[in-house]
Write a protein that holds these residues in place. Sequence first.
Motif, mmCIF file in Angstrom:
data_model
loop_
_atom_site.group_PDB
_atom_site.id
_atom_site.type_symbol
_atom_site.label_atom_id
_atom_site.label_comp_id
_atom_site.label_asym_id
_atom_site.label_seq_id
_atom_site.Cartn_x
_atom_site.Cartn_y
_atom_site.Cartn_z
ATOM 1 N N ASP A 69 0.827 -1.206 0.000
ATOM 2 C CA ASP A 69 0.000 0.000 0.000
ATOM 3 C C ASP A 69 0.864 1.261 0.000
ATOM 4 O OD1 ASP A 69 -2.325 -1.498 -0.085
ATOM 5 O OD2 ASP A 69 -2.661 -1.404 2.082
ATOM 6 N N GLU A 70 1.900 1.275 0.830
ATOM 7 C CA GLU A 70 2.805 2.427 0.874
ATOM 8 C C GLU A 70 3.506 2.611 -0.462
ATOM 9 O OE1 GLU A 70 5.528 3.074 4.279
ATOM 10 O OE2 GLU A 70 4.480 1.347 5.147
ATOM 11 N N ALA A 71 3.989 1.513 -1.017
ATOM 12 C CA ALA A 71 4.713 1.582 -2.282
ATOM 13 C C ALA A 71 3.798 2.073 -3.404
ATOM 14 C CB ALA A 71 5.297 0.218 -2.627
ATOM 15 N N ILE A 72 2.584 1.552 -3.473
ATOM 16 C CA ILE A 72 1.649 1.948 -4.527
ATOM 17 C C ILE A 72 1.274 3.421 -4.387
ATOM 18 C CG2 ILE A 72 -0.717 1.601 -5.371
ATOM 19 C CD1 ILE A 72 -0.192 -1.457 -4.845
ATOM 20 N N THR A 73 1.071 3.868 -3.164
ATOM 21 C CA THR A 73 0.763 5.285 -2.951
ATOM 22 C C THR A 73 1.910 6.162 -3.447
ATOM 23 O OG1 THR A 73 -0.674 4.786 -1.077
ATOM 24 C CG2 THR A 73 0.225 7.026 -1.198
ATOM 25 N N GLU A 74 3.135 5.796 -3.079
ATOM 26 C CA GLU A 74 4.303 6.563 -3.518
ATOM 27 C C GLU A 74 4.445 6.524 -5.038
ATOM 28 O OE1 GLU A 74 7.869 8.862 -3.027
ATOM 29 O OE2 GLU A 74 6.319 8.367 -1.573
ATOM 30 N N LEU A 75 4.287 5.356 -5.618
ATOM 31 C CA LEU A 75 4.437 5.225 -7.060
ATOM 32 C C LEU A 75 3.348 5.962 -7.824
ATOM 33 C CD1 LEU A 75 5.560 1.507 -7.123
ATOM 34 C CD2 LEU A 75 6.945 3.482 -7.840
ATOM 35 N N THR A 76 2.143 5.979 -7.286
ATOM 36 C CA THR A 76 1.065 6.722 -7.938
ATOM 37 C C THR A 76 1.396 8.208 -7.961
ATOM 38 O OG1 THR A 76 -0.576 5.058 -7.356
ATOM 39 C CG2 THR A 76 -1.406 7.282 -7.821
ATOM 40 N N GLY A 77 1.929 8.721 -6.863
ATOM 41 C CA GLY A 77 2.368 10.116 -6.849
ATOM 42 C C GLY A 77 3.462 10.368 -7.869
ATOM 43 N N CYS A 78 4.368 9.410 -8.017
ATOM 44 C CA CYS A 78 5.456 9.538 -8.993
ATOM 45 C C CYS A 78 4.913 9.525 -10.427
ATOM 46 C CB CYS A 78 6.470 8.422 -8.802
ATOM 47 S SG CYS A 78 7.411 8.522 -7.262
ATOM 48 N N VAL A 79 3.987 8.612 -10.704
ATOM 49 C CA VAL A 79 3.379 8.538 -12.038
ATOM 50 C C VAL A 79 2.695 9.862 -12.356
ATOM 51 C CG1 VAL A 79 1.541 7.450 -13.415
ATOM 52 C CG2 VAL A 79 3.102 6.030 -12.049
ATOM 53 N N ASP A 80 1.918 10.361 -11.411
ATOM 54 C CA ASP A 80 1.183 11.608 -11.629
ATOM 55 C C ASP A 80 2.127 12.780 -11.888
ATOM 56 O OD1 ASP A 80 -1.159 10.186 -11.255
ATOM 57 O OD2 ASP A 80 -1.470 10.888 -9.195
ATOM 58 N N GLU A 81 3.184 12.874 -11.100
ATOM 59 C CA GLU A 81 4.131 13.976 -11.275
ATOM 60 C C GLU A 81 4.866 13.862 -12.605
ATOM 61 O OE1 GLU A 81 7.847 16.270 -9.126
ATOM 62 O OE2 GLU A 81 6.736 14.769 -7.977
ATOM 63 N N ALA A 82 5.307 12.666 -12.942
ATOM 64 C CA ALA A 82 6.013 12.476 -14.212
ATOM 65 C C ALA A 82 5.109 12.830 -15.387
ATOM 66 C CB ALA A 82 6.502 11.031 -14.326
ATOM 67 N N ARG A 83 3.855 12.410 -15.303
ATOM 68 C CA ARG A 83 2.894 12.715 -16.371
ATOM 69 C C ARG A 83 2.660 14.217 -16.474
ATOM 70 N NH1 ARG A 83 -1.554 9.113 -15.252
ATOM 71 N NH2 ARG A 83 -0.219 7.559 -16.218
ATOM 72 N N ALA A 84 2.542 14.887 -15.336
ATOM 73 C CA ALA A 84 2.288 16.333 -15.328
ATOM 74 C C ALA A 84 3.430 17.122 -15.964
ATOM 75 C CB ALA A 84 2.054 16.814 -13.895
ATOM 76 N N PHE A 103 1.265 -6.557 -8.979
ATOM 77 C CA PHE A 103 1.392 -7.990 -9.233
ATOM 78 C C PHE A 103 1.773 -8.729 -7.959
ATOM 79 C CE2 PHE A 103 3.584 -11.840 -10.511
ATOM 80 C CZ PHE A 103 2.690 -12.377 -11.423
ATOM 81 N N ASP A 104 2.778 -8.219 -7.251
ATOM 82 C CA ASP A 104 3.195 -8.866 -6.000
ATOM 83 C C ASP A 104 2.078 -8.871 -4.962
ATOM 84 O OD1 ASP A 104 5.671 -9.413 -7.051
ATOM 85 O OD2 ASP A 104 6.743 -7.891 -5.883
ATOM 86 N N ALA A 105 1.214 -7.862 -5.022
ATOM 87 C CA ALA A 105 0.077 -7.786 -4.104
ATOM 88 C C ALA A 105 -1.108 -8.629 -4.604
ATOM 89 C CB ALA A 105 -0.349 -6.333 -3.922
ATOM 90 N N LYS A 106 -0.897 -9.337 -5.718
ATOM 91 C CA LYS A 106 -1.911 -10.199 -6.336
ATOM 92 C C LYS A 106 -3.116 -9.413 -6.856
ATOM 93 C CE LYS A 106 -0.570 -14.388 -3.813
ATOM 94 N NZ LYS A 106 0.810 -14.087 -3.995
ATOM 95 N N ASP A 107 -2.883 -8.154 -7.190
ATOM 96 C CA ASP A 107 -3.895 -7.300 -7.802
ATOM 97 C C ASP A 107 -3.614 -7.296 -9.308
ATOM 98 O OD1 ASP A 107 -5.592 -5.337 -8.687
ATOM 99 O OD2 ASP A 107 -4.905 -3.797 -7.297
ATOM 100 N N TYR A 108 -3.991 -8.388 -9.958
ATOM 101 C CA TYR A 108 -3.582 -8.629 -11.331
ATOM 102 C C TYR A 108 -4.230 -7.681 -12.338
ATOM 103 C CZ TYR A 108 -1.817 -12.799 -9.051
ATOM 104 O OH TYR A 108 -1.170 -13.657 -8.199
ATOM 105 N N GLU A 109 -5.449 -7.261 -12.090
ATOM 106 C CA GLU A 109 -6.118 -6.331 -13.015
ATOM 107 C C GLU A 109 -5.353 -5.001 -13.089
ATOM 108 O OE1 GLU A 109 -8.715 -6.770 -15.034
ATOM 109 O OE2 GLU A 109 -9.369 -8.759 -14.353
ATOM 110 N N ASN A 110 -5.018 -4.431 -11.940
ATOM 111 C CA ASN A 110 -4.262 -3.170 -11.939
ATOM 112 C C ASN A 110 -2.836 -3.376 -12.436
ATOM 113 O OD1 ASN A 110 -6.154 -1.172 -11.145
ATOM 114 N ND2 ASN A 110 -6.099 -1.976 -9.072
ATOM 115 N N ALA A 111 -2.265 -4.540 -12.139
ATOM 116 C CA ALA A 111 -0.930 -4.849 -12.657
ATOM 117 C C ALA A 111 -0.952 -4.866 -14.181
ATOM 118 C CB ALA A 111 -0.450 -6.192 -12.114
#
Length: 158
Positions: A69-84, A103-111
């Motif tokens: 959860d922490e990693a995904i939150t951080e990465l989402t912020g990174c994706v958003d900033e890079a896109r902006a 994928f590691d979190a077994k959330d295959y649809e989002n992966a």
Amino acid sequence: MRLDELGSLRSLSALNEKAVLLRLLDRLDEALVVANEAVRQARFTGDREQLLGARVRRAQVLQYQGKFDEAITELTGCVDEARAHDWTALEAFAVQSRGKCHFDAKDYENALADVTAAVFLREKLGASKTDIESSLIAVAVVQSFVDRSKTAGDEPRA
């Protein structure tokens, strides 16, 4: 050996490399300390692109620690900033990393959504055929997990 060569070097590139090496050696507590130091140093220099790269590497350490959860939150912020900022290479790096974390979190649809997006970003960058093919293999692997979970009657997490 490379970790020993880096020794006590404190440049941002040395810290980033150390964090990656420590993560790969499964010395995750040390990797997180070094990754945090790299983020602090990048923040201090004021180079936002370097800061974003350091944040992605820190999120990768969190992923390896199982803190999805922490990693995904951080990465989402990174994706958003890079896109902006239209930093396509960093966006591809962050979205691919987030896909691996899902994928590691077994959330295959989002992966699947993320690794597919990474392919398109790499194509936009004009990445090598080899890089694009390896990304397409990742898409195929994740797709097989999505298909398997649907066949088994399990609903993948959304």
